[in-house]
Each structure stands twice: as C-alpha cells, then as structure tokens.
Write a protein that holds these residues in place. Structure first.
Motif, PDB file in Angstrom:
ATOM      1  N   ASN A 167      -0.980   3.265 -35.309  1.00 29.49           N
ATOM      2  CA  ASN A 167      -1.865   2.151 -35.601  1.00 29.49           C
ATOM      3  C   ASN A 167      -1.543   1.581 -36.975  1.00 29.49           C
ATOM      4  OD1 ASN A 167      -3.281   2.588 -33.165  1.00 29.49           O
ATOM      5  ND2 ASN A 167      -4.693   4.019 -34.165  1.00 29.49           N
ATOM      6  N   SER A 168      -2.054   0.388 -37.228  1.00 34.07           N
ATOM      7  CA  SER A 168      -1.855  -0.278 -38.516  1.00 34.07           C
ATOM      8  C   SER A 168      -0.386  -0.295 -38.910  1.00 34.07           C
ATOM      9  CB  SER A 168      -2.693   0.406 -39.598  1.00 34.07           C
ATOM     10  OG  SER A 168      -4.068   0.389 -39.268  1.00 34.07           O
ATOM     11  N   LEU A 169       0.446  -0.681 -37.983  1.00 32.05           N
ATOM     12  CA  LEU A 169       1.887  -0.680 -38.225  1.00 32.05           C
ATOM     13  C   LEU A 169       2.267  -1.663 -39.330  1.00 32.05           C
ATOM     14  CD1 LEU A 169       3.124  -0.522 -34.543  1.00 32.05           C
ATOM     15  CD2 LEU A 169       3.612   1.181 -36.319  1.00 32.05           C
ATOM     16  N   SER A 170       3.257  -1.282 -40.104  1.00 34.47           N
ATOM     17  CA  SER A 170       3.786  -2.128 -41.162  1.00 34.47           C
ATOM     18  C   SER A 170       5.289  -2.291 -40.977  1.00 34.47           C
ATOM     19  CB  SER A 170       3.488  -1.536 -42.540  1.00 34.47           C
ATOM     20  OG  SER A 170       4.205  -0.330 -42.735  1.00 34.47           O
ATOM     21  N   LEU A 171       5.866  -3.213 -41.725  1.00 34.29           N
ATOM     22  CA  LEU A 171       7.295  -3.459 -41.623  1.00 34.29           C
ATOM     23  C   LEU A 171       8.103  -2.197 -41.916  1.00 34.29           C
ATOM     24  CD1 LEU A 171       7.586  -6.945 -43.368  1.00 34.29           C
ATOM     25  CD2 LEU A 171       7.315  -6.442 -40.931  1.00 34.29           C
ATOM     26  N   GLU A 172       7.594  -1.352 -42.794  1.00 29.88           N
ATOM     27  CA  GLU A 172       8.294  -0.134 -43.182  1.00 29.88           C
ATOM     28  C   GLU A 172       8.352   0.910 -42.075  1.00 29.88           C
ATOM     29  OE1 GLU A 172       5.971  -1.666 -45.147  1.00 29.88           O
ATOM     30  OE2 GLU A 172       7.577  -2.607 -46.308  1.00 29.88           O
ATOM     31  N   ASP A 173       7.595   0.706 -41.007  1.00 32.03           N
ATOM     32  CA  ASP A 173       7.616   1.637 -39.885  1.00 32.03           C
ATOM     33  C   ASP A 173       8.759   1.356 -38.920  1.00 32.03           C
ATOM     34  OD1 ASP A 173       5.282   3.133 -40.647  1.00 32.03           O
ATOM     35  OD2 ASP A 173       4.054   1.465 -39.925  1.00 32.03           O
ATOM     36  N   THR A 174       9.465   0.274 -39.119  1.00 31.50           N
ATOM     37  CA  THR A 174      10.594  -0.059 -38.260  1.00 31.50           C
ATOM     38  C   THR A 174      11.669   1.014 -38.375  1.00 31.50           C
ATOM     39  OG1 THR A 174      10.213  -2.445 -38.367  1.00 31.50           O
ATOM     40  CG2 THR A 174      12.434  -1.713 -37.823  1.00 31.50           C
ATOM     41  N   ALA A 175      12.042   1.612 -37.252  1.00 31.13           N
ATOM     42  CA  ALA A 175      13.029   2.686 -37.250  1.00 31.13           C
ATOM     43  C   ALA A 175      13.311   3.112 -35.820  1.00 31.13           C
ATOM     44  CB  ALA A 175      12.527   3.890 -38.055  1.00 31.13           C
ATOM     45  N   MET A 176      14.345   3.918 -35.670  1.00 30.91           N
ATOM     46  CA  MET A 176      14.569   4.614 -34.424  1.00 30.91           C
ATOM     47  C   MET A 176      13.777   5.915 -34.497  1.00 30.91           C
ATOM     48  SD  MET A 176      16.236   4.396 -31.491  1.00 30.91           S
ATOM     49  CE  MET A 176      17.681   3.364 -31.761  1.00 30.91           C
ATOM     50  N   TYR A 177      12.937   6.148 -33.512  1.00 29.08           N
ATOM     51  CA  TYR A 177      12.092   7.326 -33.489  1.00 29.08           C
ATOM     52  C   TYR A 177      12.643   8.352 -32.508  1.00 29.08           C
ATOM     53  CZ  TYR A 177       8.496   5.108 -36.317  1.00 29.08           C
ATOM     54  OH  TYR A 177       7.799   4.512 -37.351  1.00 29.08           O
ATOM     55  N   GLN A 237      16.254  11.421 -26.685  1.00 27.83           N
ATOM     56  CA  GLN A 237      16.945  10.218 -27.116  1.00 27.83           C
ATOM     57  C   GLN A 237      16.022   9.393 -28.000  1.00 27.83           C
ATOM     58  OE1 GLN A 237      15.159  10.259 -24.440  1.00 27.83           O
ATOM     59  NE2 GLN A 237      14.403   8.212 -23.987  1.00 27.83           N
ATOM     60  N   GLY A 238      16.591   8.555 -28.807  1.00 27.35           N
ATOM     61  CA  GLY A 238      15.792   7.724 -29.690  1.00 27.35           C
ATOM     62  C   GLY A 238      15.138   6.570 -28.956  1.00 27.35           C
ATOM     63  N   THR A 239      13.980   6.158 -29.450  1.00 27.21           N
ATOM     64  CA  THR A 239      13.310   4.979 -28.935  1.00 27.21           C
ATOM     65  C   THR A 239      13.011   4.058 -30.117  1.00 27.21           C
ATOM     66  OG1 THR A 239      11.449   4.164 -27.587  1.00 27.21           O
ATOM     67  CG2 THR A 239      11.007   6.051 -29.033  1.00 27.21           C
ATOM     68  N   GLN A 240      13.410   2.811 -30.000  1.00 30.21           N
ATOM     69  CA  GLN A 240      13.350   1.881 -31.122  1.00 30.21           C
ATOM     70  C   GLN A 240      11.960   1.299 -31.291  1.00 30.21           C
ATOM     71  OE1 GLN A 240      15.812   0.992 -33.384  1.00 30.21           O
ATOM     72  NE2 GLN A 240      14.225  -0.201 -34.435  1.00 30.21           N
ATOM     73  N   VAL A 241      11.485   1.303 -32.533  1.00 30.46           N
ATOM     74  CA  VAL A 241      10.234   0.646 -32.906  1.00 30.46           C
ATOM     75  C   VAL A 241      10.565  -0.436 -33.917  1.00 30.46           C
ATOM     76  CG1 VAL A 241       8.015   0.889 -34.091  1.00 30.46           C
ATOM     77  CG2 VAL A 241       8.768   2.631 -32.449  1.00 30.46           C
ATOM     78  N   THR A 242      10.196  -1.661 -33.608  1.00 23.74           N
ATOM     79  CA  THR A 242      10.469  -2.786 -34.491  1.00 23.74           C
ATOM     80  C   THR A 242       9.169  -3.499 -34.821  1.00 23.74           C
ATOM     81  OG1 THR A 242      12.674  -3.106 -33.520  1.00 23.74           O
ATOM     82  CG2 THR A 242      11.737  -4.935 -34.787  1.00 23.74           C
ATOM     83  N   VAL A 243       8.856  -3.568 -36.102  1.00 25.33           N
ATOM     84  CA  VAL A 243       7.658  -4.253 -36.573  1.00 25.33           C
ATOM     85  C   VAL A 243       8.106  -5.477 -37.362  1.00 25.33           C
ATOM     86  CG1 VAL A 243       5.509  -4.081 -37.855  1.00 25.33           C
ATOM     87  CG2 VAL A 243       6.452  -2.061 -36.707  1.00 25.33           C
ATOM     88  N   SER A 244       7.709  -6.643 -36.925  1.00 25.64           N
ATOM     89  CA  SER A 244       8.111  -7.874 -37.584  1.00 25.64           C
ATOM     90  C   SER A 244       7.038  -8.931 -37.413  1.00 25.64           C
ATOM     91  CB  SER A 244       9.444  -8.384 -37.025  1.00 25.64           C
ATOM     92  OG  SER A 244       9.339  -8.672 -35.642  1.00 25.64           O
ATOM     93  N   SER A 245       7.000  -9.865 -38.343  1.00 28.24           N
ATOM     94  CA  SER A 245       6.033 -10.946 -38.300  1.00 28.24           C
ATOM     95  C   SER A 245       6.634 -12.200 -37.716  1.00 28.24           C
ATOM     96  CB  SER A 245       5.499 -11.232 -39.702  1.00 28.24           C
ATOM     97  OG  SER A 245       6.541 -11.577 -40.584  1.00 28.24           O
TER      98      SER A 245
END
Length: 125
Positions: free
Chosen positions: A84-94, A117-125
């Motif tokens: 929750n409350s995702l920010s740009l800094e949370d963008t990463a391969m998880y 395997q990795g799953t991509q998380v992308t946070v962008s405005s």
C-alpha cells in the motif's frame, strides 16, 4: 526442489496498491522462512519482508514498515505481500525466496536457497 511461482506484479500510480503472491507446493523445514526481496536498476538486491510460515512471525525492512504487509494462507504454502501507499522508490523486480527458519531475522540473500522468478512492479505518475 521446492518450486515457487510469483505473480501479481504490474503498474500502479503513487499512493496505489498491489498484492504479490508466491505459491509453493509444500512447506519443509528448509523453507520455513518465506521472504520477498527486490532489486531496482543499478541497485543491490535488498530484503523487503519475511515471515515464518509455521508461526507467523514477520520481519520488515524499515523502508516498508507501515506500508507493506506479508502474510500466509491457511495451508502455509502461499505467501502474499500487500503493498500500500506505493511510491516511485518501490519500483523494482520483486523476488520471492525461501530458507531455513534460522535465517529469517537477517537479509542475507545467499542464505536463501530457493527462489521464484521475478515479478516486475512499476510505480509511475
């Protein structure tokens, strides 16, 4: 020997939410610690959250405390990461990982012998 399948990654806006899942076929003494790591471009892999599958004790990186929640299903085979409350800094391969319970209090990636395997998380405005 303990396959894990990660899913749930995707795109979100700042302040949004995502839920990641890591499904395993079984729980063994060598995989009692279930964890999530992430790696952003140009950054080192870092531990995010971990849980003891047998008793439910949780561990969090300071950067995600109060925002992310790790929990398991009743069968203890699937572990979730509610973000929750995702920010740009949370963008990463998880990445989901598993290790012996004794390593759950640390973020030593080399101690985790099982990885999904990795799953991509992308946070962008």
């Amino acid at each position: 020997q303990v396959p894990m399948v990660a899913s749930g990654g995707g795109s979100a806006q700042p302040g949004g939410s995502l839920r990641l899942s890591c499904a395993a076929s079984q729980v063994t003494p060598s995989t009692n610690c279930r964890a999530w790591f992430r790696q952003a471009p140009g950054k080192e892999r870092e531990g995010v959250a971990a849980i003891l599958a047998d008793e439910g004790t949780t561990y969090y990186a300071d950067s995600v405390k109060g925002r992310f929640t790790i929990y398991r299903d009743n069968a203890r085979t699937t572990v979730y990461l509610q973000m929750n409350s995702l920010s740009l800094e949370d963008t990463a391969m998880y990445y989901c990982a598993a290790a012996d319970r004794w390593y759950c209090g640390s973020w030593e990636a080399k101690a985790f012998g099982y990885w999904g395997q990795g799953t991509q998380v992308t946070v962008s405005s």
